[in-house]
Design an enzyme around this catalytic site. Sequence first.
Site: not given
Length: 471
Positions: A14, A40, A114-115, A254
């Site tokens: 995210c 996202g 985010n996580g 990535y």
Amino acid sequence: MGQLHDDDRFHDECGVFGVYGHAEAANLTYLGLHALQHRGQESAGIVSSSGERLLEEKGMGQVGRIFKRRQLLRLKGSLAIGHVRYSTAGKSNLINAQPFRIDSCKGEIAIAHNGNLVNAVQLRRELEASGSIFRSSSDTEVILHLIAKAPQKDLEAAIVHALKQVQGAYSLVFIARDRIIGVRDPRGFRPLALGRLGDSHILTSESCALDLIDATLLREVEPGEMVVIGSSGLRSYHPFPKVQPAQCIFEYVYFARPDSQMFGRGVHEVRKRLGRELAREQPVDADVVVPIPDSGVYHALGFCEVSGLPFEFGLVRTHYIGRTFIEPQQSIRHFGVKLKLNPVRSLLSGKRVALIDDSIVRGTTSRKIVAMVRAAGAREVHMRISCPPTVGPCHYGVDTPRRSELIASSHSVDEIRRFIEADSLGYLSLEGMYRAVGEGGSFCAACYTNDYPVAVPEEEHARIATDRRPR
Ligand code: SF4
């Protein structure tokens, strides 16, 4: 129904963004979310504060499709936060789209996360037993319930009280009527950066979003740090016991955009160094080096610097493929991969080709790409991977297949080579990966080592096994 888009990849998690003190806070957040779109694409949302109340717009899909002029005009005020989501926990639908907003005894607040919290299942069970009613299936909502229930009246103290109960990965941005708050978990799994635009402050998952709005990167929010940005400026706290950070090394490999600065380094530079180390450790007799685009490009550039081999864009990627839900005809070979990648026959024909990629997840896509390159006339196909074999799932906010689906969790390198039908296969070692990342910093590499920095309870293992999209 076939879901052919990128389902043999780790998926981005995210992205979060926040602005304090700018007349165009919602517009800036909209632009910031555009720059974070790679993190996202399933849903996005913005919450602003008019000074009196929080205003919210959310939708499914990509940022450009959700927010039109009308929605942005509604988001009044000089502070705003936003979120782009790829569901790592909780199903993909509008009810799970963030930011989440509540009105509690601590006032109106909204949160963007985010996580992934590893103890969310257990906390949710406890909260529900004591009367909390959840609207979403997202782990993030647990944090809001804990804040609402906290005995402290003061919002910042309540947030700290709540976060001391959760375990796992969180880079959070909160908005209240008069301030925004950024917090990174004590390990700092996921990134969060702090920027400045004139007198305004910006919080963002990645610094590339600052470039888009002409803001400057001040610094990264530190692991375990909470920053509160309000009318008296920026205040910083370290409210959690200090632990060894574990920043996600796979962001370098990535996820992150190559034009971002993250964990104290330029992402593109780390990627090139990964490619250089790979060329040193896994040299290859080849005529041409071909990246698997887009993520393999910088790795391949580094590989070429050390190997002296020529670089060619021998595979062309189309960027306009979303999800494809038609069943491929048996007669159309490698249909799914071909939608995204097409070989340039004149660059590959008769050549010994070194393909550079950043990971092999299940192996099915790599196998199709190798076959496609051979079908385009390559004499030999050698696969080189710029990180170690992926042996374990991520529990800290990255959507990965379960362990049994990761080919390297149960197959040797030579078995994988045979499966993907390459002439040779070489991975970068763990030591090589750390050399490429360089001195300083402290990283999570659990998906390569099975050494998880925050213990993963049984419930989370069970969630990973069941709460995943169809594969
Ligand atoms: S397990 Fe892998 S993807 Fe997850 S945080 Fe650690 S390094 Fe990143």
